[in-house]
Design a protein around this motif. Sequence first.
Motif, PDB file in Angstrom:
ATOM      1  N   GLU A 186       0.815  -1.219   0.000  1.00 44.89           N
ATOM      2  CA  GLU A 186       0.000   0.000   0.000  1.00 44.89           C
ATOM      3  C   GLU A 186       0.848   1.269   0.000  1.00 44.89           C
ATOM      4  OE1 GLU A 186      -4.042   1.551   2.139  1.00 44.89           O
ATOM      5  OE2 GLU A 186      -2.701   0.261   3.301  1.00 44.89           O
ATOM      6  N   ASN A 187       1.783   1.390   0.902  1.00 40.60           N
ATOM      7  CA  ASN A 187       2.586   2.619   0.995  1.00 40.60           C
ATOM      8  C   ASN A 187       3.515   2.806  -0.194  1.00 40.60           C
ATOM      9  OD1 ASN A 187       1.405   3.378   3.419  1.00 40.60           O
ATOM     10  ND2 ASN A 187       2.928   2.290   4.636  1.00 40.60           N
ATOM     11  N   SER A 188       4.204   1.752  -0.601  1.00 44.39           N
ATOM     12  CA  SER A 188       5.152   1.900  -1.709  1.00 44.39           C
ATOM     13  C   SER A 188       4.440   2.183  -3.031  1.00 44.39           C
ATOM     14  CB  SER A 188       6.059   0.678  -1.829  1.00 44.39           C
ATOM     15  OG  SER A 188       5.311  -0.484  -2.091  1.00 44.39           O
ATOM     16  N   ILE A 202       2.818   5.930  -7.390  1.00 41.20           N
ATOM     17  CA  ILE A 202       1.858   6.603  -8.272  1.00 41.20           C
ATOM     18  C   ILE A 202       1.853   8.118  -8.030  1.00 41.20           C
ATOM     19  CG2 ILE A 202       0.448   4.570  -8.750  1.00 41.20           C
ATOM     20  CD1 ILE A 202      -1.594   5.541  -6.715  1.00 41.20           C
ATOM     21  N   ARG A 203       2.208   8.554  -6.816  1.00 44.49           N
ATOM     22  CA  ARG A 203       2.362   9.992  -6.570  1.00 44.49           C
ATOM     23  C   ARG A 203       3.553  10.509  -7.367  1.00 44.49           C
ATOM     24  NH1 ARG A 203       4.246  10.455  -1.437  1.00 44.49           N
ATOM     25  NH2 ARG A 203       6.277  11.066  -2.183  1.00 44.49           N
ATOM     26  N   LYS A 232      -4.632  13.239  -3.076  1.00 42.83           N
ATOM     27  CA  LYS A 232      -4.748  12.085  -2.180  1.00 42.83           C
ATOM     28  C   LYS A 232      -5.969  11.237  -2.539  1.00 42.83           C
ATOM     29  CE  LYS A 232      -4.961  10.673   2.609  1.00 42.83           C
ATOM     30  NZ  LYS A 232      -5.461  10.945   3.907  1.00 42.83           N
ATOM     31  N   ASP A 233      -7.102  11.894  -2.840  1.00 39.67           N
ATOM     32  CA  ASP A 233      -8.307  11.153  -3.218  1.00 39.67           C
ATOM     33  C   ASP A 233      -8.095  10.354  -4.499  1.00 39.67           C
ATOM     34  OD1 ASP A 233      -9.668  12.109  -1.001  1.00 39.67           O
ATOM     35  OD2 ASP A 233     -10.610  13.764  -2.092  1.00 39.67           O
ATOM     36  N   ASP A 234      -7.448  10.980  -5.488  1.00 42.77           N
ATOM     37  CA  ASP A 234      -7.167  10.274  -6.738  1.00 42.77           C
ATOM     38  C   ASP A 234      -6.224   9.099  -6.501  1.00 42.77           C
ATOM     39  OD1 ASP A 234      -8.790  11.997  -8.185  1.00 42.77           O
ATOM     40  OD2 ASP A 234      -7.119  13.262  -8.863  1.00 42.77           O
ATOM     41  N   ARG A 235      -5.209   9.311  -5.662  1.00 41.18           N
ATOM     42  CA  ARG A 235      -4.274   8.220  -5.355  1.00 41.18           C
ATOM     43  C   ARG A 235      -5.005   7.060  -4.700  1.00 41.18           C
ATOM     44  NH1 ARG A 235      -0.864  11.999  -3.428  1.00 41.18           N
ATOM     45  NH2 ARG A 235      -1.108  11.339  -1.266  1.00 41.18           N
ATOM     46  N   GLU A 236      -5.912   7.369  -3.774  1.00 39.69           N
ATOM     47  CA  GLU A 236      -6.665   6.296  -3.109  1.00 39.69           C
ATOM     48  C   GLU A 236      -7.530   5.539  -4.103  1.00 39.69           C
ATOM     49  OE1 GLU A 236      -8.686   8.266   0.117  1.00 39.69           O
ATOM     50  OE2 GLU A 236      -6.861   8.379   1.329  1.00 39.69           O
ATOM     51  N   ASP A 237      -8.140   6.273  -5.056  1.00 35.60           N
ATOM     52  CA  ASP A 237      -8.954   5.610  -6.083  1.00 35.60           C
ATOM     53  C   ASP A 237      -8.091   4.707  -6.968  1.00 35.60           C
ATOM     54  OD1 ASP A 237     -11.210   6.906  -5.146  1.00 35.60           O
ATOM     55  OD2 ASP A 237     -11.227   8.427  -6.736  1.00 35.60           O
ATOM     56  N   VAL A 238      -6.958   5.241  -7.418  1.00 34.80           N
ATOM     57  CA  VAL A 238      -6.069   4.453  -8.285  1.00 34.80           C
ATOM     58  C   VAL A 238      -5.544   3.248  -7.509  1.00 34.80           C
ATOM     59  CG1 VAL A 238      -3.875   4.468  -9.557  1.00 34.80           C
ATOM     60  CG2 VAL A 238      -5.451   6.400  -9.772  1.00 34.80           C
ATOM     61  N   HIS A 267       1.432   0.886 -12.695  1.00 35.29           N
ATOM     62  CA  HIS A 267       1.778   1.784 -13.801  1.00 35.29           C
ATOM     63  C   HIS A 267       0.621   1.888 -14.797  1.00 35.29           C
ATOM     64  CE1 HIS A 267       4.407   3.939 -16.532  1.00 35.29           C
ATOM     65  NE2 HIS A 267       3.869   3.212 -17.491  1.00 35.29           N
ATOM     66  N   ASN A 268       0.070   0.748 -15.167  1.00 34.70           N
ATOM     67  CA  ASN A 268      -1.038   0.740 -16.125  1.00 34.70           C
ATOM     68  C   ASN A 268      -2.263   1.455 -15.574  1.00 34.70           C
ATOM     69  OD1 ASN A 268       0.536  -0.669 -17.948  1.00 34.70           O
ATOM     70  ND2 ASN A 268      -0.314  -2.655 -17.404  1.00 34.70           N
ATOM     71  N   GLU A 269      -2.542   1.292 -14.302  1.00 30.64           N
ATOM     72  CA  GLU A 269      -3.691   1.977 -13.693  1.00 30.64           C
ATOM     73  C   GLU A 269      -3.485   3.489 -13.665  1.00 30.64           C
ATOM     74  OE1 GLU A 269      -6.885   1.054 -12.695  1.00 30.64           O
ATOM     75  OE2 GLU A 269      -6.228  -0.638 -13.905  1.00 30.64           O
ATOM     76  N   ALA A 270      -2.267   3.924 -13.399  1.00 30.46           N
ATOM     77  CA  ALA A 270      -1.978   5.361 -13.407  1.00 30.46           C
ATOM     78  C   ALA A 270      -2.168   5.928 -14.819  1.00 30.46           C
ATOM     79  CB  ALA A 270      -0.567   5.635 -12.902  1.00 30.46           C
ATOM     80  N   VAL A 271      -1.672   5.211 -15.811  1.00 28.50           N
ATOM     81  CA  VAL A 271      -1.841   5.648 -17.203  1.00 28.50           C
ATOM     82  C   VAL A 271      -3.326   5.695 -17.555  1.00 28.50           C
ATOM     83  CG1 VAL A 271      -1.445   4.989 -19.619  1.00 28.50           C
ATOM     84  CG2 VAL A 271       0.442   4.892 -17.968  1.00 28.50           C
ATOM     85  N   SER A 272      -4.082   4.690 -17.143  1.00 25.68           N
ATOM     86  CA  SER A 272      -5.531   4.678 -17.392  1.00 25.68           C
ATOM     87  C   SER A 272      -6.211   5.857 -16.707  1.00 25.68           C
ATOM     88  CB  SER A 272      -6.153   3.375 -16.895  1.00 25.68           C
ATOM     89  OG  SER A 272      -5.668   2.292 -17.632  1.00 25.68           O
ATOM     90  N   PHE A 273      -5.777   6.183 -15.507  1.00 24.92           N
ATOM     91  CA  PHE A 273      -6.320   7.330 -14.777  1.00 24.92           C
ATOM     92  C   PHE A 273      -6.103   8.616 -15.573  1.00 24.92           C
ATOM     93  CE2 PHE A 273      -5.131  10.943 -12.095  1.00 24.92           C
ATOM     94  CZ  PHE A 273      -6.330  11.188 -11.436  1.00 24.92           C
ATOM     95  N   PHE A 274      -4.876   8.818 -16.082  1.00 24.51           N
ATOM     96  CA  PHE A 274      -4.577  10.029 -16.850  1.00 24.51           C
ATOM     97  C   PHE A 274      -5.417  10.096 -18.116  1.00 24.51           C
ATOM     98  CE2 PHE A 274      -0.250   9.425 -14.805  1.00 24.51           C
ATOM     99  CZ  PHE A 274      -0.525  10.310 -13.782  1.00 24.51           C
TER     100      PHE A 274
END
Length: 192
Positions: A31-33, A38-39, A46-52, A82-89
Amino acid sequence: MYNLDHVSDEDIIPLLLQDRNVFGVLVKRYENSLSRYIRRIGVVSKDDREDVLQNIFIKTYRNIQSFDTTLSFSTWIYRIAHNEAVSFFRAKKVRPEGHLVEDGEDALAKLFDDTDFVELLYKKIQAVQIASHVEKLDQIYQDVIILRYFEDRSYTEISDILKIREGTVATLLHRAKKKLKVLIEDDQKKYE
């Protein structure tokens, strides 16, 4: 519940397939790493990070049966992150916002083992400057720099996470460092 503190991720997977509650161990470990990662690659809120992060763990849980236990679980979950962050963007139609400054001194501290206060202060200033220059690089260069120097990932792991060849990782890192050098030199010329 079992004590799985000293059990490898890869050895936890078969237990997870028998008992869903074991998944909490993996969540606790990563969770932390993953949130930090993703940050660093641009999910700032913070809300977006929690969702991702939630999506990362949902995808991990849903696809855990397809994980090959002869491979590294850490690399596998980082690829999902990584893929989830890209999908978020893509979903938000935004570009990643880099925020490496607050972590820069930790990355540099790994390179230097010096406790002299003046030297340490100088290194922290350099870390802030380097982090601001990393944020100016194209996204692919940021990705390889962050994974290699901020997340301590090997070329093989970066290759697996970004789904590119190891030779390409080496080339991208070389090019990123050259671009960083130019940015830093240009910045220094401003103060001469």
